[in-house]
Write an enzyme that holds these catalytic residues in place. Structure first.
Site: not given
Length: 255
Positions: A62, A66, A94, A193
């Site tokens: 992740r 990001h 974040n 996910h």
């Protein structure tokens, strides 16, 4: 939801597409001369990190995602200024959410010991995301290397660019299109996910305040899932870390 191997391959290809957005003249052998042990060093470090803390695999993947969604894959998510709180890592999506910063520092230190000033942090994030996914049971993919590290990191850009859990389908499609990904890419990337964890905050409105109606649960949610999430997330509890997958440390076919 069960994923076929073809769908898992699509997840990998979509990740690869996201990594490659905006990059030119990259190569899987970029460090073959300047730091020939780079890939093995990263893999050894990732193996050690996940042996101590298996649930970090999703967090490391992740972190790369990001980073790539804002200014491309340039490691700008890692930048920090002691005199400011306006970097990407400080943005609401974040802050107190991204994990793995110390582990990336650990990998970087090992590479610096072997090849000082050679491997970019942007490439470290990309390789670590791949190796963490593979270590968790996912398929591998070729990582193109040779990125340069960014020097600009703005919380406002992260807030504007990163996909929000509150976006509807049309908005999500537009959000991914902004970084060169289509609707199919968006759907298969959601398959990432299949491992990792989340906080209660993003799901509370669907559990207790759907469409602004106090006490209403989103009727489209699976009733068993909704009941399980309510046990983990009482009303107004936003920080509790929860699992929404039966195998949160494994990149598998169950999502």
């Amino acid at each position: 939801m069960a994923f076929s191997r073809t769908m898992l391959s699509s997840v990998v290809l979509a990740l690869f597409s996201l990594v490659a957005v905006g990059q030119a003249q990259l190569s899987t052998t970029f460090y073959s001369s300047s730091c020939p042990t780079a890939l093995s060093i990263v893999r050894q470090q990732v193996d050690s990190i996940l042996a101590s803390n298996p649930n970090l695999a999703g967090g490391l993947q992740r972190l790369h995602f990001h980073d790539c969604f804002v200014r491309g894959c340039d490691a700008s998510v890692l930048l920090f200024s002691a005199s400011s709180t306006n970097q990407e890592k400080d943005a609401q999506p974040n802050q107190n959410s991204l994990r793995g910063f110390q582990q990336i520092d650990q990998v970087n230190s090992a590479l610096e010991a072997a090849c000082p000033g050679v491997v970019s942090c942007a490439d470290i994030l990309a390789i670590v995301a791949r190796d963490a996914t593979v270590k968790a049971g996912g398929q591998t993919w070729p990582v193109l290397l040779g990125r340069r590290d960014g020097t600009v990191s703005l919380a406002s850009e992260a807030l504007a660019a990163l996909p929000s859990p509150l976006l509807n389908l049309g908005q999500l499609i537009q959000n991914f299109a902004a970084v060169g990904l289509n609707a199919s890419d968006m759907i298969v990337l959601s398959g990432a996910h299949t491992f990792g964890r989340a906080r209660c905050g993003p799901v509370l409105n669907r559990l207790y305040n759907f469409n602004g109606v106090n006490g209403q649960t989103d009727p489209s949610m699976d009733s068993t899932l909704a009941a399980n999430l309510k046990k983990q997330c009482p009303p107004n509890e936003v920080t509790t870390i929860i699992t929404m997958d039966s195998s949160p440390n494994v990149f598998d076919r169950t999502y």
